[in-house]
Design a protein around this motif. Structure first.
Motif, short mmCIF file in Angstrom:
data_model
loop_
_atom_site.label_atom_id
_atom_site.label_comp_id
_atom_site.label_asym_id
_atom_site.label_seq_id
_atom_site.Cartn_x
_atom_site.Cartn_y
_atom_site.Cartn_z
N ILE A 165 0.84 -1.20 0.00
CA ILE A 165 0.00 0.00 0.00
C ILE A 165 0.87 1.25 0.00
N GLY A 166 1.94 1.22 0.76
CA GLY A 166 2.78 2.40 0.82
C GLY A 166 3.74 2.33 1.98
N VAL A 167 4.25 3.48 2.34
CA VAL A 167 5.24 3.61 3.39
C VAL A 167 4.54 4.05 4.67
N SER A 168 4.91 3.41 5.76
CA SER A 168 4.30 3.75 7.04
C SER A 168 4.81 5.10 7.53
N LYS A 169 4.21 5.54 8.62
CA LYS A 169 4.72 6.73 9.28
C LYS A 169 6.04 6.39 9.94
N PRO A 170 6.88 7.36 10.18
CA PRO A 170 8.18 7.05 10.79
C PRO A 170 8.00 6.60 12.24
N SER A 171 8.92 5.79 12.66
CA SER A 171 8.92 5.38 14.05
C SER A 171 9.38 6.54 14.92
N GLU A 172 9.21 6.37 16.22
CA GLU A 172 9.74 7.38 17.12
C GLU A 172 11.26 7.38 17.00
N PRO A 173 11.88 8.55 17.08
CA PRO A 173 13.34 8.58 16.98
C PRO A 173 13.99 7.81 18.13
N SER A 174 15.14 7.27 17.84
CA SER A 174 15.89 6.59 18.90
C SER A 174 16.41 7.61 19.89
N LYS A 175 16.87 7.14 21.02
CA LYS A 175 17.49 8.04 21.96
C LYS A 175 18.74 8.65 21.32
N PRO A 176 18.97 9.92 21.57
CA PRO A 176 20.15 10.54 20.96
C PRO A 176 21.43 9.83 21.40
N PHE A 177 22.34 9.67 20.49
CA PHE A 177 23.62 9.04 20.79
C PHE A 177 24.72 9.84 20.11
N ILE A 178 25.90 9.78 20.73
CA ILE A 178 27.05 10.53 20.23
C ILE A 178 28.20 9.55 20.01
N PRO A 179 28.74 9.50 18.87
CA PRO A 179 29.88 8.61 18.61
C PRO A 179 31.18 9.20 19.14
N LEU A 180 31.38 9.09 20.51
CA LEU A 180 32.56 9.65 21.14
C LEU A 180 33.08 8.72 22.23
N ALA A 181 34.36 9.04 22.75
CA ALA A 181 34.98 8.28 23.84
C ALA A 181 34.64 8.94 25.17
N VAL A 182 35.11 8.33 26.26
CA VAL A 182 34.84 8.83 27.60
C VAL A 182 35.68 10.07 27.85
N THR A 183 35.35 10.82 28.92
CA THR A 183 36.07 12.03 29.29
C THR A 183 37.31 11.68 30.11
N SER A 184 38.11 12.72 30.41
CA SER A 184 39.24 12.54 31.32
C SER A 184 38.74 12.52 32.76
N GLU A 185 39.65 12.22 33.70
CA GLU A 185 39.26 12.09 35.11
C GLU A 185 39.01 13.45 35.72
N PRO A 186 38.14 13.53 36.78
CA PRO A 186 37.95 14.80 37.49
C PRO A 186 39.25 15.29 38.10
N THR A 187 39.31 16.57 38.47
CA THR A 187 40.53 17.18 38.99
C THR A 187 40.27 17.80 40.35
N MET A 188 41.36 18.04 41.12
CA MET A 188 41.36 18.76 42.39
C MET A 188 40.31 18.23 43.36
N LEU A 189 40.38 16.94 43.66
CA LEU A 189 39.47 16.32 44.63
C LEU A 189 39.96 16.64 46.03
N VAL A 190 39.16 17.39 46.84
CA VAL A 190 39.53 17.80 48.19
C VAL A 190 38.37 17.56 49.13
N VAL A 191 38.68 17.58 50.44
CA VAL A 191 37.67 17.43 51.49
C VAL A 191 37.11 18.81 51.81
#
Length: 1308
Positions: free
Chosen positions: A809-835
């Protein structure tokens, strides 16, 4: 010259086009229609004689007869109107601007040969009357010529024109030529953007189209240059005549574009030799003893077809008349054969007036004009320069062209026509041409019209004729007919007819009705008459009423009734609409019977029928009911097997024609379920001739058989319709993205739940950037699987993907978009950890964000801790925290832990940041510190009854103990105290005087205590002054004395208000306000009055509620004249102080008595001597400096006030060091108030500040302590990159500066 062109409504055209040469050569006589509104009592129409194109000599005796005159009659009713001018208007034909000499004896003959009809509405006029009109040249004439302006009836018409746009690149320019010359006008249009040739029209005036006037005098040409793409349009005027002058217009149209321009043509006379006029022949009477005897015959001045050499009179009669005496005029006229003496004298009177030659006006306005009310007047001036701008004024106000004021141009003549003259037109008129001006006056005459014969009352019955007759004193007078005070309508469709004949006026009602009863009146300018008209109805009897009937469709329908009287006509109505007789409907009226017959009834014949006798309010009514069995017309669907196929999601509106009378009841059913007309998505609707099934959004559940049932009183019918719904598949679920790489990802999804009744053929995949709205398809060939791997994505950019399912009959309506994703690596570690903080069970950690976060961003932080001696890391926060500070709870007391923090984003967790040393879980004691707000460092003042709400913040760990004391005693129970970890709140709902005092706040943490003092002052209105008395009265002065009030309202007394009252009126008036002392002298009192005085006390709250009045009164008496009066006057003059000195009341009274005794004995009063007061004093501070807390980075000010005389020198010091020329400090001194401003202080600006005032009599100084809060913390110094050894030095200095303060408080 051709005949004047006529418009559709019978009006003459505004302008005359250049001759085409095709017009008739004979003279034409045109009778204008009634719209011209110009007529006199002697003439029925207006006759215009137009000269032929060429000059033809009048034949002599025996010559052939002249050409016949053609008479065109264009009116169909008698010409009605008003006399536009009380005097006849004589029009002299002019050719080329000169009056030609007339033949001596020849008379111009006018012969009427036929009556020519030009329009269907024209009517013939008797030839005899036309001869009379043709011969009477003196009849008022109004002819529109080429030089005239727009006709008055055309001014109000709106001229529609398309929107303006520029098409003409070259416009025709105005020009001037001599009579008989040629001229050309050129217009050019650029065709670069035009697809076809534009349309051009040439006009003369506003609406005279010249396209139909082309001929030997007018030629229109056009050409096109293929290289320049320019259309050229030309208009050539050949052998121009004088009447060709005027305004022309060129209009160009192309689709929705329009352009126009106007230009003028000036035709100048050819200079000829001066032509003299034989006034002896001009002023001869045309026909002695006839109807027009006495009128001037100017036919002798008409130009002949052939110029004959006439002998010019050798004698200049005009010069003889100008130089002769008035008693010789008759003799001179008889000598030279002049018979019209009166016309000659009028002409001579005008000629003898020698006006000052005007540069602008060749002929000025007459000194005065007169017109009757409702008439028309023409004001004419002749310009010497026709190009000069002309303006008309009425009483100094400029006149604009309107239907009432019409401006005409005829050569150099400028004419203003005033139509329908009224009394407000009686005014002074002026016309200006350049800098010159001429004036005239217009007098409007109005004669009253009186009632000669009164109206008579009338009493009659309906259907009779009513005729009201009245006679007035003047023929043709305007009157107004009124009914019950409202003007009677007399239009074409009105029942009322107004008739007038001579002085008689009638109001006629041909067929009277009951509504015609009332009081009728006739109003004239000289009076009013009225009469009552009574119209009664004849009694109506219904012999046979109408009967309701029910008829089958197609059968005859007959309705009849009988009424009395039988001659009363009536009308038949169906559903309120009038029924007219036709081939199918027959309406009969025979005597008393009224019948309505319809041969073959139709559905539309059903309804309510009513017979209404004319003139009566009674009606006869009946109902006609047409019935027809119901039927469903499925053949109109034109579908196979009555099956309708619809794609899901579309709207289905199934309209099936039905028939039946009365309208059948329609029921739609699907199975056993009835479809109602009130449904939202699926509903059934029934109309007069069809039934409709509507499915707004078709769904697959709508597939099935639908049954239609029709019922009415004539029968029943059923039918079935099958509906089949096909659809596209449902959209798949939102795809999942389990794996993400640097520029790729892996996505999976599930097939759609509903395939639309057709197998899924494949899928389309699309992706887009999250911030974009444009989706990009990734596959052009259908993907057969439910997994896909998009590639070539930009690193760090968030993406979304979606899926389309495809079937036959034809093409359906689009599905809901997937959750946004970013093709990237993890960040560096936090800095200056103090009490940041430690308690017995909690540890608060602080850190800085990672140095490298990347485009994926940062979702939050994960905090973990580990007990010393173990390897198990425990998650402290179940949910990610976005803050860079977190408190770990539930820790064992005096235990040691390690803490680490990870940064989390979409790619996962970063490397952890861990503390280097273990942390001891034990609370650190923080000494308490009270931070008093700035407004509480001074006395806190509130009025009695107000709310007191004080918030005092403090710090200290663990939670401090708070205690409040008032002057060493526990506080009152009416004061509410609320304490928290960081502040204490004192709340008094309704303040009282007893709440005033010094309050001490103490905050204790174990052995550490910090205290603060709060000064609260509750103020109230003061009491009245005490012991108000009159100390002394002398002259017009009274000295008053009093004591301050007992109750000052807990606030200093700032002044007093003194009032006085005369004993006679006891009305109090204020003498002075805000007076500071307790004694005063009231001056300028009235001699002979006796006064009482009262005094109010005033503090910061306001005036006391009551005042204290004097017990005694002061009588101001006029003192006698004694020798010592001069001395007394000297005493008053030298007494500069308004306050007399007092030792005691007894001494003052004794002094007054002694003074009086001395005055009587004639002794002089010794004036006491007073020493001047010494105002010098050493400096004293009336307001000391106050210890102040400042915020780092915000300006701080120190204020104090000093009193000294002479003015002291003010010196500011910090820590005993004088402040000199330091740009961070600004010092002010105004009216004893000393201010030191510290710009953006830092913690180093804290210390002891001193203000020192010095003059010749001494010195004084005040001190205060300034503490700057908000210095840099350890974390802020680390963030700024300060070395550790400098940070330690700064922190130690801060601690040592705080220790002495705490030690001082503990010792206290």
């Amino acid at each position: 010259m051709p005949e004047p062109t006529k418009k559709d409504d019978g009006q003459p055209e505004e302008n005359v086009a250049p001759d085409s040469g095709d017009g008739p050569s004979e003279n034409s006589v045109v009778i204008t229609p009634k719209e011209a509104k110009v007529a006199t009592k002697d003439t029925e129409a207006i006759v215009t004689v137009t000269e032929p194109e060429a000059a033809v000599p009048i034949p002599a005796a025996g010559a052939p007869q002249p050409q016949p005159v053609v008479i065109v009659v264009t009116e169909i009713e008698p010409v009605e109107g008003e006399v536009t001018d009380p005097q006849p208007i004589v029009t002299e034909p002019v050719e080329n601007g000169h009056n030609e000499p007339a033949p001596t004896k020849a008379q111009k003959r006018v012969e009427v040969t036929e009556v020519k009809e030009e329009e269907p509405r024209t009517s013939k006029v008797p030839v005899s009357s036309m001869k009379k009109s043709a011969e009477s040249i003196a009849t008022p004439v109004k002819v529109w010529s080429m030089e005239d302006g727009q006709p008055p009836e055309e001014i109000d018409k709106q001229v529609d024109s398309p929107p303006l746009s520029t098409l003409l690149i070259e416009q025709p320019q105005s020009g001037s030529i001599n009579v008989g010359g040629d001229i050309s006008f050129v217009a050019k249009v650029e065709a670069k953007d035009l697809l076809r040739k534009p349309t051009i029209k040439w006009f003369k005036g506003k609406w005279m189209d010249l396209a139909s006037k082309t001929g030997k005098h007018l030629q229109l040409k056009e050409s096109f240059d293929r290289f320049t793409k320019i259309h050229t349009f030309e208009m050539h005027i050949i052998k121009a005549k004088e009447n060709y002058a005027g305004n022309y217009r060129c209009e160009v149209n192309y689709k929705d574009k329009f352009d126009s321009c106007s230009f003028d043509l000036e035709v100048k006379e050819v200079a000829e030799g001066s032509q003299s006029i034989d006034i002896r022949s001009a002023f001869k009477r045309s026909s002695e003893g006839q109807e027009d005897a006495g009128e001037l015959d100017f036919s002798g001045l008409l130009k002949h077809r052939e110029h004959k050499q006439e002998e010019v009179p050798e004698v200049d009669v005009w010069e003889i008349l100008k130089n002769a005496r008035p008693d010789e005029y008759e003799k001179i006229a008889f000598t030279y054969g002049i018979t019209d003496l009166r016309g000659l004298l009028k002409r001579l009177k005008k000629t003898k007036k020698e006006e000052k030659k005007s540069e602008a006006f060749a002929k000025r306005l007459e000194p005065a004009y007169q017109a009757d009310k409702g008439g028309k007047i023409r004001l004419v001036v002749d310009l010497a320069d026709p190009t000069v701008e002309l303006k008309w004024y009425k009483n100094g106000q400029e006149i604009r062209p309107t239907p009432k004021y019409i401006f005409e141009h005829k050569g150099t003549q400028r004419i203003m026509v005033i139509n329908n003259c009224q009394m407000n037109d009686d005014a002074a008129y002026s016309v200006t041409a350049g800098d010159e001006k001429c004036t005239t006056e217009l007098f409007v005459k109005e004669l009253p019209v009186n009632i000669v014969k009164q109206l008579e009352p009338v009493k009659t019955t309906v259907n009779e004729r009513i005729e009201l007759e009245c006679e007035v004193s003047e023929e043709g007078a305007k009157v107004k007919w009124m009914k019950n005070g409202v003007e009677v309508p007399t239009g074409v469709r009105s029942r009322y007819r107004v008739k007038s004949e001579g002085t008689k006026h009638w109001l006629i009602i041909d067929d009277a009705t009951k509504d015609d009863t009332g009081t009728y009146s006739l109003m004239a300018t000289g009076g009013t008459t009225e009469a009552h008209v009574q119209v009664d109805l004849k009694p109506l009897k219904i012999l046979m009423d109408l009967q309701s009937v029910t008829v089958l469709l197609g059968q005859p329908l007959k309705l009849n009734c009988e009424i009395y009287p039988g001659n009363v006509p009536g009308r038949w109505y169906k559903n309120g609409q009038l029924i007219q007789s036709s081939e199918r409907i027959n309406i009969l009226h025979r005597a008393k019977n009224h019948n309505l017959d319809i041969e073959s009834s139709t559905i539309h014949d059903a309804g309510d029928y009513t017979f209404v006798p004319e003139g009566y309010s009674q009606t006869l009514s009946a109902k006609v009911h047409i019935i027809d069995p119901p039927r469903v017309h499925l053949e109109a669907l034109n579908v196979q097997d009555n099956t309708v196929t619809i794609v899901a999601g579309n709207k289905l509106r199934l309209e099936i024609p039905i028939s039946g009378e009365p309208a059948p009841r329609v029921v739609w059913m699907k199975g056993e379920r009835v479809i109602l007309d009130s449904g939202n998505r699926v509903r059934a609707e029934t109309f007069a001739d069809q039934t409709c099934l509507t499915i707004d959004i078709a769904e697959r559940e709508d597939t099935g058989n639908y049954k239609i049932v029709l019922q009415n009183e004539a029968g029943e019918d059923t039918a079935s319709v099958k509906i089949k719904v096909v659809d596209i598949p449902d959209p798949p679920e939102a795809p999942l993205v389990p794996d993400v790489g640097g520029d790729w990802c892996t996505m999976t999804w599930e097939p759609p739940r509903y395939d639309g009744g057709s197998p899924i053929l494949g899928y389309f995949i699309e992706r887009k950037k999250k911030q974009s709205s444009r989706w990009m398809r990734l596959n052009f060939d259908l993907c057969k699987e439910t997994t896909f791997e998009p590639k070539k994505m930009i690193e760090g950019v968030p993406y979304e993907v979606r899926i389309f399912a495809v079937n036959a009959i034809g093409v359906s309506k689009p599905s809901e978009p997937s959750k946004p994703f970013i093709p990237l690596a993890v960040t560096s570690e936090p800095t200056m950890l103090v009490v940041d903080d430690v308690t017995d069970t909690t540890v608060t950690m602080k850190w800085r964000p990672p140095d490298t976060i990347g485009a994926a961003g940062l979702d939050g932080y994960q905090v973990e801790y580990c007990l010393e001696g173990t390897d198990e890391w425990i998650l402290a926060n179940k949910e990610l925290t976005e803050k860079t500070r977190y408190t770990i709870t539930g820790l064992p007391m005096e235990g040691k832990i390690f803490v680490r923090v990870k940064a989390i984003n979409a790619a996962g967790a970063s490397a952890p940041r861990t503390t280097q040393h273990s942390i001891l879980v034990k609370e650190v004691i923080e000494p308490p510190k009270i931070r008093i707000p700035r407004h509480l460092k001074q006395t806190y003042i509130r009025k009695v009854g107000e709310v007191v709400n004080l918030v005092v913040p403090f710090v200290g760990k663990p939670r401090p103990k708070v205690n409040w004391l008032k002057e060493g005693q526990p506080i009152d129970q009416t004061i509410s105290i609320r304490n928290s970890d960081c502040d204490s709140i004192m709340f008094i709902r309704k303040a009282e005087r007893k709440h005033s005092g010094k309050y001490e706040l103490s905050v204790q943490v174990e052995n550490h205590i910090d205290t603060a003092m709060l000064d609260i002052q509750i103020v109230d209105l003061p009491g009245p002054p005490q012991a108000v008395k009159i100390e002394e009265v002398w002259g017009t002065n009274v000295a008053l004395d009093w004591n301050p009030p007992k109750d000052n309202g807990n606030a200093p007394i700032i002044g007093y208000t003194i009032q006085k009252a005369d004993k006679k009126t006891m009305e109090w008036y204020t003498c002075i306000e805000h007076y500071h002392r307790t004694c005063i002298t009231i001056t300028d009192l009235v001699v002979g009055n006796e006064y009482f005085f009262r005094i109010y006390s005033e503090n910061m709250v306001g005036l006391s509620e009551s005042a204290t009045a004097t017990k005694d009164s002061a009588l101001i008496v006029k003192e006698g004249i004694f020798p010592h009066d001069t001395a007394l006057g000297l005493y008053h003059a030298k007494s500069h102080s308004p306050f007399p000195s007092h030792t005691s009341s007894s001494s003052s009274s004794s002094s007054r008595s002694s003074s009086h005794s001395h005055s009587q004995s004639g002794l002089l009063l010794k004036i006491p001597e007073y020493n001047d007061r010494d105002f010098t004093e050493a400096p004293t501070f009336t307001q000391p400096l106050i210890n102040t807390f400042a915020v780092a980075g915000y300006n701080a000010t120190l204020n104090c006030s000093v009193r000294a005389n002479p003015r002291p020198k003010v010196v500011w010091m910090k820590n005993k060091i004088t402040i000199i020329d330091d740009p961070r400090y600004r010092m002010f001194s105004n009216q004893g108030v000393c201010t030191l401003e510290i710009r953006k202080p830092s913690p180093f600006d804290g210390g002891v500040y001193t203000c020192k005032a010095v003059n010749d009599l001494g010195e004084a100084q005040v001190d205060c302590k300034l503490e700057v809060k908000g210095g840099f913390t350890f974390f802020e110094l680390m963030k700024r990159g300060v070395p550790l050894h400098l940070i330690d030095k700064y922190m130690n200095e801060s601690k040592t500066s705080e220790k002495p303060e705490s030690e001082k408080k503990e010792s206290n």
